[in-house]
Scaffold this motif. Structure first.
Motif, PDB file in Angstrom:
ATOM      1  N   GLY A  43      -7.306  -1.017   6.479  1.00  0.00           N
ATOM      2  CA  GLY A  43      -8.351  -0.022   6.264  1.00  0.00           C
ATOM      3  C   GLY A  43      -8.855   0.613   7.544  1.00  0.00           C
ATOM      4  N   PHE A  44      -9.153   1.913   7.465  1.00  0.00           N
ATOM      5  CA  PHE A  44      -9.644   2.643   8.630  1.00  0.00           C
ATOM      6  C   PHE A  44     -11.012   2.151   9.119  1.00  0.00           C
ATOM      7  CE2 PHE A  44      -6.740   5.825   6.669  1.00  0.00           C
ATOM      8  CZ  PHE A  44      -5.849   5.914   7.724  1.00  0.00           C
ATOM      9  N   PRO A  45     -11.947   1.742   8.238  1.00  0.00           N
ATOM     10  CA  PRO A  45     -13.227   1.216   8.746  1.00  0.00           C
ATOM     11  C   PRO A  45     -13.052  -0.026   9.614  1.00  0.00           C
ATOM     12  CG  PRO A  45     -13.425   1.789   6.435  1.00  0.00           C
ATOM     13  CD  PRO A  45     -11.965   1.879   6.767  1.00  0.00           C
ATOM     14  N   VAL A  46     -12.092  -0.896   9.241  1.00  0.00           N
ATOM     15  CA  VAL A  46     -11.840  -2.091  10.042  1.00  0.00           C
ATOM     16  C   VAL A  46     -11.242  -1.707  11.388  1.00  0.00           C
ATOM     17  CG1 VAL A  46     -10.570  -4.265  10.155  1.00  0.00           C
ATOM     18  CG2 VAL A  46     -11.560  -3.508   7.983  1.00  0.00           C
ATOM     19  N   ILE A  47     -10.287  -0.772  11.378  1.00  0.00           N
ATOM     20  CA  ILE A  47      -9.704  -0.291  12.631  1.00  0.00           C
ATOM     21  C   ILE A  47     -10.786   0.320  13.514  1.00  0.00           C
ATOM     22  CG2 ILE A  47      -8.082   1.355  13.651  1.00  0.00           C
ATOM     23  CD1 ILE A  47      -6.352   1.063  11.177  1.00  0.00           C
ATOM     24  N   HIS A  48     -11.687   1.084  12.896  1.00  0.00           N
ATOM     25  CA  HIS A  48     -12.780   1.722  13.637  1.00  0.00           C
ATOM     26  C   HIS A  48     -13.665   0.672  14.301  1.00  0.00           C
ATOM     27  CE1 HIS A  48     -15.857   4.601  14.695  1.00  0.00           C
ATOM     28  NE2 HIS A  48     -16.754   3.976  13.947  1.00  0.00           N
ATOM     29  N   THR A  49     -13.998  -0.383  13.572  1.00  0.00           N
ATOM     30  CA  THR A  49     -14.853  -1.441  14.124  1.00  0.00           C
ATOM     31  C   THR A  49     -14.141  -2.213  15.223  1.00  0.00           C
ATOM     32  OG1 THR A  49     -16.041  -1.687  12.026  1.00  0.00           O
ATOM     33  CG2 THR A  49     -16.136  -3.536  13.561  1.00  0.00           C
ATOM     34  N   LEU A  50     -12.868  -2.555  15.000  1.00  0.00           N
ATOM     35  CA  LEU A  50     -12.116  -3.317  15.998  1.00  0.00           C
ATOM     36  C   LEU A  50     -11.899  -2.511  17.273  1.00  0.00           C
ATOM     37  CD1 LEU A  50      -9.421  -5.083  13.772  1.00  0.00           C
ATOM     38  CD2 LEU A  50     -11.563  -6.020  14.664  1.00  0.00           C
ATOM     39  N   SER A  51     -11.764  -1.194  17.138  1.00  0.00           N
ATOM     40  CA  SER A  51     -11.583  -0.365  18.327  1.00  0.00           C
ATOM     41  C   SER A  51     -12.852  -0.318  19.177  1.00  0.00           C
ATOM     42  CB  SER A  51     -11.184   1.055  17.917  1.00  0.00           C
ATOM     43  OG  SER A  51     -12.220   1.701  17.205  1.00  0.00           O
TER      44      SER A  51
END
Length: 397
Positions: free
Chosen positions: A235-243
Motif C-alpha cells: 500500500g502507498f500509505p505504508v510506503i509513504h510512512t516508511l519513506s
C-alpha cells in the motif's frame, strides 16, 4: 491565433472551472466518471486493428474485458495476452495497468488537483478513507485525522515517485537475467520494464509466451518479483510512512503497524502451509533451498501478484484452498493488490479475541479501535470479492 492566451471567460476556461468544481463538490461521482471514461477509452484502443498481432480488430467483448481488466489490474483475460496483442497493444496494456495500479480514487484526486489546483475537504476525506479504513469511522479524531487529511497531497506525490522508483529499480535488476536468458538488449530492456510494471501493479501479465519458464528456479529473478509485488501490495500509505520514518516505528500509525504485521504473518504462514502441503507433491525432487523459495513465491503471488512457477491445475485441493484464502485477503489498503485487505482481516481477529476475553474494546499496539470499524470490516467481508485462482503457468517441466 497560436500563442494567444486564453481569456478568463473563454469556453475552455469555463469548462475547466466546471470540471474542477464538480471534482471538489462530488469526488465520488467524479471518480466513477473517471473510471467509466478510462474503460471506454481503452476499450476503443484495444479495438483498433494495429493493437492485435493479427492486424484485425479484436472482438468487442474481448476489448471491453481487457480494458476493465487492465484498469482494475485483475490479471484476468479472455485471450492469450502474450500472443494476441501486438507491440502497440502491449503498450496500451502497460499504460492501462499503470493507471489502474495507481487507483481510480488517487487518479481522480490528481486530476482534480490539476484542474482545480486544490484538494477539497471531501476529496481529502475520500482519499484518506481509501488510504486508511480507520478514517471512515464516525466522528473526527483531531490528533490523527487532521494530520492525515493535511498530508493527502504528500501521499499523492509519494504514489507518483514510488511507482517510478520501484518499477525502475526492479527493471534494472531483471534486465541482466533476461540478457543471460538469451534475449537481445532491446527485447530484454522492454520485457524487464514490462515485467517490473506487472509485478508492482500486481497484474501478472507477461510479454512472452514462455511465461516464467526460463526463470522458474532462478532465485534472483523470483526474489526481485516478490519484492516488487510486495511493495505494490503493501500500500502507498505504508510506503509513504516508511519513506518518512523508516527507523522510528513509534511514529507509525496504527494502520501502518497492523498492515505490516498482518502482511508478514500471512506471507510466512502461507509459505509454511504450502511448504508442508507440497512437500511430497508439487515440490517433490527440489532441494531444500528451492522448496523454501517456491513456497514463499507462491505465498507472495497468491495474495494478488498473479505470477506462477507451477501448473496450478496440478495442485492438490488443500494447496488450492490455502491459495484461495490468501487471494481473498489480498494486500493493504490503497495498494495495487485486490482482496478484502489485510487490515480488514486484522480487525476481525482483534474483534474475535476481544469477544473471547469478554472485553468491549478492541486494542492493538496499545491503541483502542472503535467498534464501528468492526462493523465496516464485517460489511467488507460479506460483500467482498470471491477469490479467483491464479492462471496456469507456462513453465517448462
Amino acid at each position: 491565433m497560436a500563442g494567444t492566451p486564453i481569456r478568463r471567460g473563454s469556453l475552455p476556461t469555463r469548462m475547466a472551472d466546471a470540471i474542477g468544481d464538480f471534482s471538489v463538490a462530488t469526488p465520488a461521482r467524479f471518480a466513477l466518471l473517471v473510471f467509466a471514461g478510462l474503460t471506454a477509452l481503452f476499450a476503443v484502443l484495444f479495438s483498433l486493428p494495429p493493437a492485435t498481432s493479427s492486424g484485425h480488430a479484436a472482438p468487442l467483448v474481448d476489448a471491453i474485458f481487457t480494458a476493465v481488466s487492465v484498469i482494475c489490474v485483475t490479471g484476468l483475460s479472455t485471450v492469450d495476452m502474450a500472443t494476441f496483442w501486438s507491440p502497440l497493444g502491449h503498450v496500451f496494456i502497460f499504460v492501462g495497468v499503470e493507471i489502474g495500479g495507481i487507483g481510480v480514487l488517487t487518479l481522480a484526486s490528481i486530476l482534480g488537483l490539476i484542474i482545480s489546483r486544490k484538494l477539497g475537504l471531501r476529496q481529502k476525506l475520500l482519499a484518506a478513507g481509501d488510504a486508511n479504513p480507520l478514517n471512515l469511522r464516525k466522528g473526527l479524531r483531531v490528533d490523527a485525522q487532521a494530520l492525515q487529511l493535511g498530508d493527502t497531497g504528500g501521499l499523492i506525490v509519494t504514489v507518483a515517485v514510488s511507482v517510478l522508483v520501484i518499477e525502475l529499480a526492479a527493471a534494472v535488476l531483471l534486465f541482466p537475467r533476461m540478457l543471460l536468458a538469451g534475449d537481445d538488449p532491446w527485447t530484454a530492456g522492454w520485457q524487464s520494464v514490462y515485467t517490473a510494471a506487472m509485478a508492482f501493479t500486481n497484474t501478472g501479465f507477461l510479454p512472452s509466451s514462455a511465461g516464467l519458464g526460463p526463470y522458474a528456479h532462478d532465485a534472483w529473478f523470483l526474489i526481485v518479483l516478490m519484492i516488487a509485488v510486495g511493495f505494490g501490495a503493501i500500500g502507498f500509505p505504508v510506503i509513504h510512512t516508511l519513506s518518512r520514518n523508516p527507523w522510528h516505528p513509534r511514529r507509525w500509525s496504527l494502520h501502518v503497524k497492523l498492515t505490516i504485521a498482518t502482511f508478514l504473518l500471512l506471507l510466512a504462514g502461507g509459505a509454511l502451509a504450502l511448504l508442508l502441503l507440497q512437500w511430497d507433491g508439487a515440490q517433490r525432487g527440489l532441494d531444500p533451498g528451492q522448496r523454501i523459495l517456491q513456497s514463499f513465491f507462491q505465498s507472495s503471488m497468491a495474495r494478488s501478484g498473479g505470477f506462477s512457477t507451477v501448473d496450478v491445475g496440478h495442485l492438490d485441493g488443500a494447496s488450492l484452498f490455502v491459495t484461495d484464502m490468501l487471494m481473498f485477503v489480498g494486500g493493504g489498503s490503497a495498494s495495487t493488490a485486490g482482496g478484502i485487505k489485510v487490515t480488514t482481516l486484522a480487525i476481525l481477529f482483534l474483534g474475535a479475541f476481544a469477544e473471547a476475553r469478554g472485553v468491549d474494546d478492541m486494542e492493538s499496539f496499545r491503541r483502542r479501535i472503535p467498534s464501528d470499524v468492526m462493523r465496516l470490516a464485517v460489511s467488507v467481508v460479506l460483500w467482498g470479492p470471491r477469490p479467483s485462482r491464479p492462471r496456469p503457468s507456462r513453465c517448462s517441466s
